[in-house]
Design a protein around this motif. Structure first.
Motif, mmCIF file in Angstrom:
data_model
loop_
_atom_site.group_PDB
_atom_site.id
_atom_site.type_symbol
_atom_site.label_atom_id
_atom_site.label_comp_id
_atom_site.label_asym_id
_atom_site.label_seq_id
_atom_site.Cartn_x
_atom_site.Cartn_y
_atom_site.Cartn_z
ATOM 1 N N ASN A 143 0.831 -1.268 0.010
ATOM 2 C CA ASN A 143 0.139 0.067 -0.126
ATOM 3 C C ASN A 143 0.669 1.187 -0.045
ATOM 4 O OD1 ASN A 143 -2.498 1.349 0.147
ATOM 5 N ND2 ASN A 143 -3.101 0.201 2.007
ATOM 6 N N ASN A 185 4.121 0.228 9.879
ATOM 7 C CA ASN A 185 3.352 -0.842 9.900
ATOM 8 C C ASN A 185 2.109 -0.616 10.395
ATOM 9 O OD1 ASN A 185 4.448 -0.855 12.163
ATOM 10 N ND2 ASN A 185 4.087 -3.008 12.536
ATOM 11 N N ALA A 196 -2.184 1.243 9.423
ATOM 12 C CA ALA A 196 -2.375 2.454 8.825
ATOM 13 C C ALA A 196 -2.474 3.598 9.860
ATOM 14 C CB ALA A 196 -3.901 2.420 8.334
ATOM 15 N N VAL A 237 1.416 4.573 10.431
ATOM 16 C CA VAL A 237 1.817 5.369 9.384
ATOM 17 C C VAL A 237 1.122 7.009 9.432
ATOM 18 C CG1 VAL A 237 1.761 5.569 6.525
ATOM 19 C CG2 VAL A 237 2.339 3.377 7.997
ATOM 20 N N ASP A 294 2.728 1.577 3.695
ATOM 21 C CA ASP A 294 2.161 0.656 5.081
ATOM 22 C C ASP A 294 2.406 -0.791 4.767
ATOM 23 O OD1 ASP A 294 0.844 -0.652 6.897
ATOM 24 O OD2 ASP A 294 -1.232 0.096 6.456
#
Ligand code: GDP
Ligand code: MN
Length: 378
Positions: free
Chosen positions: A239, A252, A254, A257, A276
């Motif tokens: 991603n 690592n 969402a 991040v 991610d």
């Protein structure tokens, strides 16, 4: 995703809207053969996902098959507003008496659909809309009710279109709703000199949220805005999102991040991108991720911010070491490992002792260091 004209044309035909006979080819020789089958005299049309092809020289009449081959040779390979022409549609020409504009578009602000129609369609519709908005009718469609025969007649009348256009308006609504489109547009919809109503050009924008049931259209091969690195990352199941700044960010999960982006921005630098690697990321994923981030030339430093949970920090450290085998690191890498097996992970990186890799134990500290490095400090 936008469809090509020839795909839109196919959809229109599927829903009973009359279109000229046509074939799609990618070589002048094939254009000539198609022209023979279509009766000799043809229109050669660039297939690119942008409007204004006519004005750019991408739509031309050819008097016979030999001329079709020459015209196709001119148009193939042409650049139209940043879109390379890879195929042309060879279509039967029609004798136009009048050109109309009809379309439906999702009106997000009003939370409904809008029918847009004009009796002055063709290549100058933008100018008509800008200088004489009264010549363009805009009618709200109740999505639950759809375009009934009465509604279609109302749209046609509001735009001073012939009543014969009404069935096309109904079919076009079916295209929009049944095919998960956000926009359908026919410009021009024409009345021929022998009184037929034909769709001569089409634009259809599909709703990407329904991509899972649009397999018939395949991959989008003509999006000049598509970010090559995003495509490369997606192919590896990562991603990745490209941004405008200078700090490459790998994290690592969402949530982590997103907060990493905020903390880096708070340090005065700007994120160049983010990746991610997910909750259960392996060493392989880390290596792939680092490869993607480092291939972005805007990146001046990389911040790897990992909180080990399911992914233990030693696996992440192994991934970084593995990536250092395959990528030639030219930019500083700031790593912050915390959580599951953090001590073991840090030890692995310390052992590797790469001159461009440094570790910090706090997220704030590491963000500051990565930002400083990106902005040219030490
Ligand atoms: P666009 O410029 O990208 O919108 O491409 P179109 O497909 O709309 O073509 C531009 C213009 O070419 C149309 O507005 C028509 O006036 C003209 N055109 C396209 N196909 C034909 C055709 O079969 N016969 C004639 N006479 N004109 C055509
Ligand atoms: Mn057009």
């Amino acid at each position: 995703m936008d469809l090509y004209e020839h795909q839109a044309r196919q959809l229109f035909a599927d829903y009973g809207i009359a279109v000229p006979d046509a074939e799609v080819v990618d070589r002048p020789r094939a254009a000539e053969e198609a022209a023979v089958r279509l009766g000799g005299r043809v229109v050669v049309k660039a297939q690119v996902k942008t409007g204004g092809r006519g004005k750019a020289g991408g739509v031309k009449l050819a008097a016979d098959p030999a001329a079709a081959a020459l015209t196709a040779r001119q148009i193939l390979g042409m650049d139209i507003k940043g879109h390379r022409v890879r195929t042309v549609m060879i279509a039967q020409p029609v004798d136009i008496e009048a050109e109309f504009y009809v379309g439906y578009v999702l009106d997000r602000a009003a939370g409904t659909f809008l029918a847009i129609a004009s009796a002055e369609g063709g290549m100058d519709i933008e100018e008509v809309a800008a200088t004489r908005p009264e010549a363009v009718a805009r009618i709200t469609i109740d999505p639950a009710e759809g375009v009934t025969p009465a509604k279609a007649a109302e749209i046609a009348e509001a735009a001073s279109l012939p009543a014969a256009v009404a069935p096309v308006l109904q079919s076009l609504w079916q295209v929009l709703t049944q095919e998960d489109a956000l926009l359908v547009e026919v410009n021009p919809l024409v009345r021929t000199t022998d009184g037929r109503i034909l769709a001569l050009d089409g634009k259809v924008t599909l709703d990407d949220n329904a991509r899972f049931r649009q397999s018939r259209w395949g991959a989008d091969t003509d999006d000049p805005h598509a970010e090559p690195l995003e495509a490369a990352a997606a192919a590896k199941g990562l991603n990745y999102v490209k941004l405008d700044g200078e700090v490459g960010i790998i994290g690592n999960g969402a949530g982590l991040v997103m907060s990493t982006l905020d903390v880096v921005a708070g340090c005065g630098a700007r994120p160049a991108n983010f990746l991610d690697i997910g909750g259960g990321a392996s060493a392989r994923v880390m290596a792939d991720g680092l490869t993607v981030i480092l291939s972005d030339p805007a990146v001046k430093s990389v911040f790897v911010n990992v909180f080990g949970g399911i992914t233990a920090c030693d696996a992440v450290a192994d991934g970084i070491v593995q990536a250092l085998e395959t990528v030639h690191l030219t930019k500083p890498l700031v790593v912050r490992l915390d959580g599951n097996n953090a001590a073991r992970g840090r030890a692995i990186l310390d052992d590797r002792a790469h001159p461009l890799v440094q570790q910090l134990t706090t997220m704030d500290g590491a963000a500051h260091r990565a930002s400083q490095l990106a902005l040219g400090g030490h």
